[in-house]
Design a protein around this motif. Structure first.
Motif, PDB file in Angstrom:
ATOM      1  N   PHE A 131       0.934  -1.486  -0.080  1.00  0.00           N
ATOM      2  CA  PHE A 131       0.257  -0.367   0.261  1.00  0.00           C
ATOM      3  C   PHE A 131       0.770   1.135   0.005  1.00  0.00           C
ATOM      4  O   PHE A 131       0.814   1.690  -0.403  1.00  0.00           O
ATOM      5  CB  PHE A 131      -0.617  -0.142   0.939  1.00  0.00           C
ATOM      6  CG  PHE A 131      -2.362  -0.607   1.257  1.00  0.00           C
ATOM      7  CD1 PHE A 131      -3.604   0.016   0.392  1.00  0.00           C
ATOM      8  CD2 PHE A 131      -2.824  -2.162   1.788  1.00  0.00           C
ATOM      9  CE1 PHE A 131      -4.429  -0.398   0.459  1.00  0.00           C
ATOM     10  CE2 PHE A 131      -4.110  -2.656   1.462  1.00  0.00           C
ATOM     11  CZ  PHE A 131      -4.535  -1.731   0.624  1.00  0.00           C
ATOM     12  N   LEU A 132       2.120   1.197   1.171  1.00  0.00           N
ATOM     13  CA  LEU A 132       2.595   2.771   1.296  1.00  0.00           C
ATOM     14  C   LEU A 132       3.582   2.208  -0.311  1.00  0.00           C
ATOM     15  O   LEU A 132       3.732   3.870  -0.380  1.00  0.00           O
ATOM     16  CB  LEU A 132       3.062   1.800   2.142  1.00  0.00           C
ATOM     17  CG  LEU A 132       2.889   2.638   2.993  1.00  0.00           C
ATOM     18  CD1 LEU A 132       3.193   1.601   5.102  1.00  0.00           C
ATOM     19  CD2 LEU A 132       2.094   3.466   3.776  1.00  0.00           C
ATOM     20  N   VAL A 133       4.260   1.837  -0.621  1.00  0.00           N
ATOM     21  CA  VAL A 133       5.183   1.670  -1.570  1.00  0.00           C
ATOM     22  C   VAL A 133       4.538   2.040  -3.353  1.00  0.00           C
ATOM     23  O   VAL A 133       5.014   2.767  -3.984  1.00  0.00           O
ATOM     24  CB  VAL A 133       6.281   0.428  -1.935  1.00  0.00           C
ATOM     25  CG1 VAL A 133       7.266   0.936  -2.656  1.00  0.00           C
ATOM     26  CG2 VAL A 133       7.071   0.396  -0.793  1.00  0.00           C
ATOM     27  N   LEU A 134       3.525   1.248  -3.834  1.00  0.00           N
ATOM     28  CA  LEU A 134       2.628   0.783  -5.028  1.00  0.00           C
ATOM     29  C   LEU A 134       1.629   1.189  -5.307  1.00  0.00           C
ATOM     30  O   LEU A 134       1.452   1.901  -6.091  1.00  0.00           O
ATOM     31  CB  LEU A 134       2.874  -0.477  -5.101  1.00  0.00           C
ATOM     32  CG  LEU A 134       4.283  -0.871  -5.035  1.00  0.00           C
ATOM     33  CD1 LEU A 134       3.750  -3.033  -5.281  1.00  0.00           C
ATOM     34  CD2 LEU A 134       5.383  -0.528  -5.788  1.00  0.00           C
ATOM     35  N   GLY A 135       1.374   1.653  -4.134  1.00  0.00           N
ATOM     36  CA  GLY A 135      -0.385   3.396  -3.985  1.00  0.00           C
ATOM     37  C   GLY A 135      -1.321   2.041  -3.750  1.00  0.00           C
ATOM     38  O   GLY A 135      -1.469   1.068  -3.208  1.00  0.00           O
ATOM     39  N   THR A 136      -2.907   2.600  -3.257  1.00  0.00           N
ATOM     40  CA  THR A 136      -3.787   2.320  -2.848  1.00  0.00           C
ATOM     41  C   THR A 136      -4.261   0.918  -3.770  1.00  0.00           C
ATOM     42  O   THR A 136      -4.575  -0.086  -3.615  1.00  0.00           O
ATOM     43  CB  THR A 136      -4.864   2.938  -2.852  1.00  0.00           C
ATOM     44  OG1 THR A 136      -4.353   4.330  -2.218  1.00  0.00           O
ATOM     45  CG2 THR A 136      -6.573   2.920  -2.528  1.00  0.00           C
ATOM     46  N   THR A 137      -4.717   1.115  -4.856  1.00  0.00           N
ATOM     47  CA  THR A 137      -4.807   0.116  -5.885  1.00  0.00           C
ATOM     48  C   THR A 137      -4.119  -1.139  -6.156  1.00  0.00           C
ATOM     49  O   THR A 137      -4.472  -2.502  -5.138  1.00  0.00           O
ATOM     50  CB  THR A 137      -4.740   0.223  -7.748  1.00  0.00           C
ATOM     51  OG1 THR A 137      -5.866   1.845  -7.601  1.00  0.00           O
ATOM     52  CG2 THR A 137      -5.779  -0.747  -7.828  1.00  0.00           C
ATOM     53  N   PRO A 138      -2.631  -0.880  -6.137  1.00  0.00           N
ATOM     54  CA  PRO A 138      -2.127  -2.451  -5.577  1.00  0.00           C
ATOM     55  C   PRO A 138      -2.395  -3.218  -4.450  1.00  0.00           C
ATOM     56  O   PRO A 138      -2.373  -4.322  -4.412  1.00  0.00           O
ATOM     57  CB  PRO A 138      -0.476  -2.120  -6.140  1.00  0.00           C
ATOM     58  CG  PRO A 138      -0.317  -0.501  -7.169  1.00  0.00           C
ATOM     59  CD  PRO A 138      -1.648  -0.754  -6.767  1.00  0.00           C
ATOM     60  N   GLY A 139      -2.431  -2.114  -3.523  1.00  0.00           N
ATOM     61  CA  GLY A 139      -2.574  -3.078  -2.390  1.00  0.00           C
ATOM     62  C   GLY A 139      -4.209  -3.744  -1.844  1.00  0.00           C
ATOM     63  O   GLY A 139      -4.141  -4.114  -1.278  1.00  0.00           O
ATOM     64  N   VAL A 140      -4.868  -3.179  -2.777  1.00  0.00           N
ATOM     65  CA  VAL A 140      -6.135  -4.089  -2.710  1.00  0.00           C
ATOM     66  C   VAL A 140      -6.403  -5.204  -3.467  1.00  0.00           C
ATOM     67  O   VAL A 140      -6.868  -5.709  -3.089  1.00  0.00           O
ATOM     68  CB  VAL A 140      -7.134  -2.557  -2.723  1.00  0.00           C
ATOM     69  CG1 VAL A 140      -8.880  -3.213  -3.307  1.00  0.00           C
ATOM     70  CG2 VAL A 140      -7.675  -1.379  -2.258  1.00  0.00           C
ATOM     71  N   GLU A 141      -5.654  -5.037  -4.820  1.00  0.00           N
ATOM     72  CA  GLU A 141      -5.504  -6.006  -5.645  1.00  0.00           C
ATOM     73  C   GLU A 141      -4.487  -7.370  -4.299  1.00  0.00           C
ATOM     74  O   GLU A 141      -5.068  -8.517  -4.459  1.00  0.00           O
ATOM     75  CB  GLU A 141      -4.581  -5.080  -7.065  1.00  0.00           C
ATOM     76  CG  GLU A 141      -5.561  -4.873  -7.545  1.00  0.00           C
ATOM     77  CD  GLU A 141      -4.149  -4.869  -8.856  1.00  0.00           C
ATOM     78  OE1 GLU A 141      -3.788  -5.025  -8.946  1.00  0.00           O
ATOM     79  OE2 GLU A 141      -6.026  -3.966  -9.971  1.00  0.00           O
TER      80      GLU A 141
END
Length: 330
Positions: free
Chosen positions: A57-67
């Protein structure tokens, strides 16, 4: 294409290797794993997966984190079927409980390798041939049909391809030799049943990959997301097995829930492929909605299983015996 820094891949690799090494050292002596120990290790694996998800979440962003979170939870839920097969394999080979963790440890290592190969191939195919998503959806719908109709393919551990291949390569003795996979008899190297059990575990994982790989590719087509989420889900399988051993039959609605999840993912795949190939006006299902559906279905299945347990079988009563006609009435 997701831009994943090298250090994040390295962090993942180091985390997995160190975790496996600690796990192996902690269980180097054969012993029966009880509920408390299994619960503690389950907490460790789930904690690692969630911490890594927070890093994503912190490094790649919200969308990758949710995925990542969705794919991890999806693979975790689909892995429940593996637990039933583990129990079947252990019963078939009469594996002593003290040796079961060692078998699952090497089974997990093999699963990490094979899943990596399958997922890499799946990502490559999807990136070049989007239409293959329709075929993946068909696989998931067929799996849903088999579950709902009670026509899931039976798995015979002794007749699996891996076990038959092992028996052709080298003889397999009938008796266990502690936690050894090989022994020498009459100057020849002979496999113990423990190696045959590992082969059966690997064969079972290959079968389950048929459902698992298309399902996770519906969540993301990024190699980093699909593999790391699968890896952390697989790493927790051993602890989850010992935690739920003996309780699996109580969650009788879980298979129906998994069928609903698979059909939902199948619809997601069709919409995803149609959006790319037919018209951009066709909506896709966002990952947050997928995550919400998976969590809701799993929670509902577990709750219903607890509130509506399987009725206990009625005790069988012996038929009344006919009165002996030669005996005078009293």
């Amino acid at each position: 294409m997701l831009d994943v820094p090298f250090w994040l891949w390295a962090t993942f690799a180091v985390t997995v290797v160190v975790s496996l090494a600690i796990d192996l050292l902690a269980h180097r002596e054969a012993h029966v794993i009880g509920f408390k120990e299994a619960a503690a290790w389950s907490g460790v694996w789930i904690g690692l997966a969630l911490v890594f998800g927070a890093v994503v979440f912190l490094v790649l962003g919200t969308t990758p984190g949710v995925e990542y979170t969705t794919a991890w939870l999806l693979e975790k839920s689909l892995s429940v079927d593996n637990l039933f097969v583990f129990a079947l394999i252990f019963a078939y080979f009469k594996v002593p409980r003290a040796y079961q963790h060692r078998v699952l440890f090497f089974g997990v290592m093999g699963a990490l390798v094979f899943r990596g190969i399958f997922l890499a191939a799946g990502v490559a195919v999807v990136s070049r041939f989007t239409a293959v998503l329709f075929a993946f959806a068909a696989v998931l719908f067929y799996s849903t049909y088999k579950i709902l109709k009670g026509e899931e393919e039976s798995f015979d551990p002794g007749k699996s391809f891996a076990v038959r291949l092992l028996r052709k390569v080298m003889p397999v003795r009938d008796e266990y030799a502690g936690m050894k996979f090989f022994v020498r008899e009459a100057g020849k190297r002979v496999a113990t049943p423990l190696l045959a059990v590992v082969a059966a575990i690997e064969a079972a994982d290959l079968i389950f990959a048929v459902d698992s790989v298309p399902a996770v590719l519906a969540v993301s087509d990024e190699a980093f997301i699909v593999y790391t989420s699968n890896a952390f889900a697989i790493l927790g399988l051993r602890a989850l097995y010992f935690l739920l051993a003996g309780l699996l039959d109580r969650f009788h609605y879980l298979s129906k829930g998994l069928a609903l999840i698979l059909s939902f993912i199948g619809v997601k795949l069709i919409l995803q492929a149609s959006h790319k190939l037919i018209s951009s006006s066709i909506p896709e299902i966002p990952s947050p909605i997928s995550l919400a559906v998976i969590v809701t279905v799993l929670a509902a299945a577990v709750t219903l299983s607890i509130r509506r347990p399987v009725p206990a079988p009625e005790p069988r009563s012996d038929p009344p015996q006919e009165e002996d006609r030669d005996t005078p009435p009293s």
